[in-house]
Scaffold this motif. Structure first.
Motif, PDB file in Angstrom:
ATOM      1  N   PHE A   1      -4.259  -7.870  20.250  1.00  0.00           N
ATOM      2  CA  PHE A   1      -4.757  -8.967  19.427  1.00  0.00           C
ATOM      3  C   PHE A   1      -3.797  -9.277  18.288  1.00  0.00           C
ATOM      4  O   PHE A   1      -3.478 -10.428  18.030  1.00  0.00           O
ATOM      5  CB  PHE A   1      -6.151  -8.614  18.877  1.00  0.00           C
ATOM      6  N   LYS A   2      -3.306  -8.225  17.615  1.00  0.00           N
ATOM      7  CA  LYS A   2      -2.367  -8.409  16.508  1.00  0.00           C
ATOM      8  C   LYS A   2      -1.074  -9.058  17.010  1.00  0.00           C
ATOM      9  O   LYS A   2      -0.569  -9.999  16.402  1.00  0.00           O
ATOM     10  CB  LYS A   2      -2.059  -7.076  15.836  1.00  0.00           C
TER      11      LYS A   2
ATOM     12  N   ASP B   1       0.296 -12.763  15.886  1.00  0.00           N
ATOM     13  CA  ASP B   1       1.650 -12.909  15.351  1.00  0.00           C
ATOM     14  C   ASP B   1       2.437 -13.939  16.165  1.00  0.00           C
ATOM     15  O   ASP B   1       3.152 -14.774  15.610  1.00  0.00           O
ATOM     16  CB  ASP B   1       2.385 -11.564  15.341  1.00  0.00           C
ATOM     17  N   TYR B   2       2.309 -13.876  17.488  1.00  0.00           N
ATOM     18  CA  TYR B   2       2.978 -14.823  18.375  1.00  0.00           C
ATOM     19  C   TYR B   2       2.530 -16.250  18.064  1.00  0.00           C
ATOM     20  O   TYR B   2       3.363 -17.158  17.934  1.00  0.00           O
ATOM     21  CB  TYR B   2       2.670 -14.465  19.835  1.00  0.00           C
ATOM     22  N   LEU B   3       1.224 -16.445  17.963  1.00  0.00           N
ATOM     23  CA  LEU B   3       0.702 -17.779  17.667  1.00  0.00           C
ATOM     24  C   LEU B   3       1.228 -18.304  16.342  1.00  0.00           C
ATOM     25  O   LEU B   3       1.592 -19.478  16.233  1.00  0.00           O
ATOM     26  CB  LEU B   3      -0.836 -17.765  17.646  1.00  0.00           C
ATOM     27  N   GLN B   4       1.288 -17.428  15.351  1.00  0.00           N
ATOM     28  CA  GLN B   4       1.772 -17.843  14.042  1.00  0.00           C
ATOM     29  C   GLN B   4       3.255 -18.223  14.101  1.00  0.00           C
ATOM     30  O   GLN B   4       3.663 -19.240  13.557  1.00  0.00           O
ATOM     31  CB  GLN B   4       1.543 -16.742  13.014  1.00  0.00           C
ATOM     32  N   ARG B   5       4.057 -17.397  14.800  1.00  0.00           N
ATOM     33  CA  ARG B   5       5.482 -17.698  14.927  1.00  0.00           C
ATOM     34  C   ARG B   5       5.710 -19.028  15.625  1.00  0.00           C
ATOM     35  O   ARG B   5       6.594 -19.795  15.267  1.00  0.00           O
ATOM     36  CB  ARG B   5       6.196 -16.582  15.701  1.00  0.00           C
TER      37      ARG B   5
ATOM     38  N   GLY C   1       3.477 -21.477  15.893  1.00  0.00           N
ATOM     39  CA  GLY C   1       2.705 -22.572  15.304  1.00  0.00           C
ATOM     40  C   GLY C   1       1.703 -23.168  16.272  1.00  0.00           C
ATOM     41  O   GLY C   1       1.495 -24.375  16.302  1.00  0.00           O
ATOM     42  N   ILE C   2       1.089 -22.293  17.080  1.00  0.00           N
ATOM     43  CA  ILE C   2       0.146 -22.736  18.109  1.00  0.00           C
ATOM     44  C   ILE C   2      -1.259 -22.268  17.727  1.00  0.00           C
ATOM     45  O   ILE C   2      -1.435 -21.155  17.246  1.00  0.00           O
ATOM     46  CB  ILE C   2       0.516 -22.132  19.489  1.00  0.00           C
ATOM     47  N   LYS C   3      -2.238 -23.101  17.987  1.00  0.00           N
ATOM     48  CA  LYS C   3      -3.643 -22.715  17.795  1.00  0.00           C
ATOM     49  C   LYS C   3      -4.093 -21.914  19.009  1.00  0.00           C
ATOM     50  O   LYS C   3      -3.635 -22.150  20.131  1.00  0.00           O
ATOM     51  CB  LYS C   3      -4.534 -23.946  17.648  1.00  0.00           C
ATOM     52  N   GLN C   4      -4.991 -20.972  18.771  1.00  0.00           N
ATOM     53  CA  GLN C   4      -5.464 -20.088  19.836  1.00  0.00           C
ATOM     54  C   GLN C   4      -6.080 -20.884  20.986  1.00  0.00           C
ATOM     55  O   GLN C   4      -5.765 -20.633  22.158  1.00  0.00           O
ATOM     56  CB  GLN C   4      -6.493 -19.113  19.258  1.00  0.00           C
TER      57      GLN C   4
END
Length: 105
Positions: free
Chosen positions: A67-68, A72-76, A78-81
């Motif tokens: 999950f972490k 982190d991947y999504l934040q890098r 810039g994608i919404k879950q």
């Protein structure tokens, strides 16, 4: 003319009482105002669907570490879950459709 008022008294668990009083104080309302608002909101929402009629929820659990890493991947990126998972589902369905099209030729 004043509204007709009735008193309501009911014993509730101590922890729930503490949570209720904290939220009531944070709201800036009297206990009477807060309870009226809370009960009104409950009855207004009763029977209302929380989901749109043409949508469904998909949920699953993953390890804390995965999950972490995912967050982190999504934040890098810039994608919404939800956008990530919708794209994954659409890609899988498109691949299956392409495979089935190739098989029928």
């Amino acid at each position: 003319m004043a509204e007709n008022i009735k008193n309501l008294c009911a014993p509730i668990p101590t922890e729930l009482h503490a949570q209720l009083r904290q939220r009531q104080e944070e709201s800036g309302q009297t206990l009477s105002q807060y309870m009226t608002w809370l009960i009104t909101k409950f009855y207004e929402s009763e029977g209302k669907s929380t989901m749109k009629e043409n949508q469904r929820t998909i949920a699953f659990q993953v390890s804390t570490e995965l999950f972490k890493q995912f967050k982190d991947y999504l934040q890098r990126k810039g994608i919404k879950q939800n956008a990530f998972f919708l794209a994954c589902i659409q890609q899988a369905l498109e691949e299956e459709q392409a495979e089935n099209g190739a098989e029928s030729e």
